[in-house]
Design a protein around this motif. Structure first.
Motif, PDB file in Angstrom:
ATOM      1  N   GLN A  23     -23.007 -37.214  22.809  1.00  8.82           N
ATOM      2  CA  GLN A  23     -22.793 -37.013  21.360  1.00  8.82           C
ATOM      3  C   GLN A  23     -24.033 -36.402  20.703  1.00  8.82           C
ATOM      4  O   GLN A  23     -23.938 -35.495  19.871  1.00  8.82           O
ATOM      5  N   GLU A  72     -24.401 -32.705  21.402  1.00 12.36           N
ATOM      6  CA  GLU A  72     -23.491 -31.879  20.589  1.00 12.36           C
ATOM      7  C   GLU A  72     -23.976 -31.797  19.142  1.00 12.36           C
ATOM      8  O   GLU A  72     -23.808 -30.778  18.470  1.00 12.36           O
ATOM      9  N   PHE A  73     -24.617 -32.866  18.693  1.00 10.76           N
ATOM     10  CA  PHE A  73     -25.220 -32.858  17.351  1.00 10.76           C
ATOM     11  C   PHE A  73     -26.374 -31.845  17.322  1.00 10.76           C
ATOM     12  O   PHE A  73     -26.486 -31.009  16.415  1.00 10.76           O
ATOM     13  N   PHE A 117     -24.725 -28.107  18.254  1.00 12.22           N
ATOM     14  CA  PHE A 117     -23.605 -27.538  17.474  1.00 12.22           C
ATOM     15  C   PHE A 117     -23.429 -28.217  16.124  1.00 12.22           C
ATOM     16  O   PHE A 117     -22.462 -27.968  15.424  1.00 12.22           O
ATOM     17  N   LYS A 126     -22.487 -31.167  15.473  1.00 10.21           N
ATOM     18  CA  LYS A 126     -21.382 -32.144  15.366  1.00 10.21           C
ATOM     19  C   LYS A 126     -21.909 -33.464  14.822  1.00 10.21           C
ATOM     20  O   LYS A 126     -23.084 -33.796  15.004  1.00 10.21           O
ATOM     21  N   GLU A 127     -21.023 -34.259  14.225  1.00 17.58           N
ATOM     22  CA  GLU A 127     -21.490 -35.484  13.552  1.00 17.58           C
ATOM     23  C   GLU A 127     -21.930 -36.581  14.534  1.00 17.58           C
ATOM     24  O   GLU A 127     -21.328 -36.733  15.603  1.00 17.58           O
TER      25      GLU A 127
END
Ligand code: FAD
Length: 352
Positions: free
Chosen positions: A322, A325-326, A329, A331-332
């Motif tokens: 996670q 990806e934060f 990109f 992402k949250e």
């Protein structure tokens, strides 16, 4: 001292479980990474028993996010075994004998959740382990559980990173992070308490000790856990753990720790044992029992991946993914792990 160059996208500080997984995922996604790991600073990953277990507590309730974390970690570690070409992921049941009749009664009652059979089976007699375990009341055998041999995993990662020329086995001075042109992510485990950028975070470190023991003439491929755990490592060799102490937060094994573990062992198990090793470490636990992940409130070029507590093996694959990806990109991050939940503490400490 940093080896940072214009080529580097990320510096990862720490090659414990947290730093290894994050560095690996960033490399997999084509980023230029440098990893700093100080040989003189101990790593709790190298002490840990590496157990993952979706149910905990006397009533064996599902742990936080078990439905997401456990399927994820299985696929993640199996794929990693293929990449690193080593076996470190051991999927084995955990047998939890009932400590007394009150707990046994609970498991006979209709208070047990309906879906309990999805992740555990219940026996009301001790048949399978009658020669090994003292309690004859039966117990619960959990599924989706096991242990990761973290020493083998981290040694394999070390060789993998060395072969790519990205690992520097030296201390990284946190003060130097702001002068670099890349992002620095601190994965320092317990050592984060002396990091000037992140020492406002409410850590609650817990010392733990484990023994390595031999038990003769035993045939056991299940983890036994009640008060203490016994993890089969290889034929006749087992890890026995663990203690919990909020004092004397250091990596020094103690006589008291050893005595506590032996007492718990003899309460749980019948066979005699011989101690062949003794280790201590400090779990990077947090006051709200959730990881510390995210970017510093004032300095966007520094971040942290920490606070894995006593569940690093279950939490790290999902949250390293996670966080990657934060970082790449935008992402949250889950609000429960994002360190922005403590920005008020940072401001109250007189910052900004
Ligand atoms: C006795 C015991 C039993 C445990 N049992 C389990 C278990 O059964 N299951 C489970 O999931 N978890 C268990 N844990 C917890 C587990 O160890 C942690 O959740 C996890 O390993 C933490 O990993 P980490 O990478 O955050 O920290 P660490 O493994 O401590 O790694 C931090 C690394 O950062 C390096 N470092 C720090 N500062 C610097 C710096 N300035 N420059 C360079 N390098 C630096 C250190 O050298 C170290 O290698 C146990 C822990 C203990 C102590």
């Amino acid at each position: 001292m940093s080896k940072e160059s214009a080529e580097t996208d990320f510096i990862i500080v720490g090659q414990g479980l947290a730093g290894s997984l994050l560095a690996y995922l960033l490399l997999q996604r084509g980023k230029k990474v440098q990893i700093f790991d100080a040989p003189e600073i101990p790593s709790s990953s190298r002490v840990a028993a590496g157990i993952f277990n979706p149910v905990t507590g006397r009533k064996l309730v599902k742990t936080w996010m078990a439905d997401e974390l456990f399927p994820f970690l299985e696929q993640f570690y199996l794929e990693l075994e293929d990449v690193l070409q080593v076996k470190f992921f051991h999927q084995v049941p955990i047998y939890r004998p009932f400590p007394n009749e009150e707990v046994q009664e609970y498991f006979k009652s209709d208070k047990v959740p309906e879906n309990f059979a999805d992740f555990a089976t219940i026996e009301f007699e001790n048949i399978a382990y009658q020669d090994l375990v003292n309690s004859q009341l039966g117990g619960v055998t959990t599924k989706q559980s096991g242990w990761v041999d973290l020493k083998i995993l981290l040694d394999a990662f070390r060789a993998f990173f060395r072969q790519k020329g990205v690992l520097f086995q030296e201390n990284f001075n946190p003060e130097s992070a702001l002068s670099n042109n890349c992002k620095t992510i601190f994965c320092e485990g317990f050592q984060a308490r002396v990091n000037p950028y992140f020492n406002y975070l409410p850590f609650n470190p817990v010392k733990g000790e484990v023994l390595e023991v031999t038990i003769e003439d035993i045939n056991l491929d299940t983890i036994i856990n009640q008060g203490a755990f016994v993890v089969p490592l290889s034929q006749n060799t087992f890890r026995l753990g663990a203690t919990y102490s909020w004092h004397e937060l250091d990596f020094i094994p103690t006589h008291q720790g050893k005595e506590d573990l032996l007492m718990k062992y003899h309460k749980l198990m019948k066979p005699n044992l011989a101690v062949i090793g003794h280790l201590a470490g400090v779990r990077p636990a947090t006051k709200d029992r959730r990881p510390f992940i995210g970017i510093h409130p004032d300095f966007p070029q520094i971040g942290i991946f920490n606070g894995l507590g006593s569940k690093g093996v279950s939490l790290a694959p999902y949250f390293a993914t996670q966080f990657t990806e934060f970082l790449l990109f935008g992402k949250e991050l889950s609000p429960e792990v994002n360190i922005n939940r403590f920005t008020s503490l940072y401001l109250r400490a007189g910052n900004s």
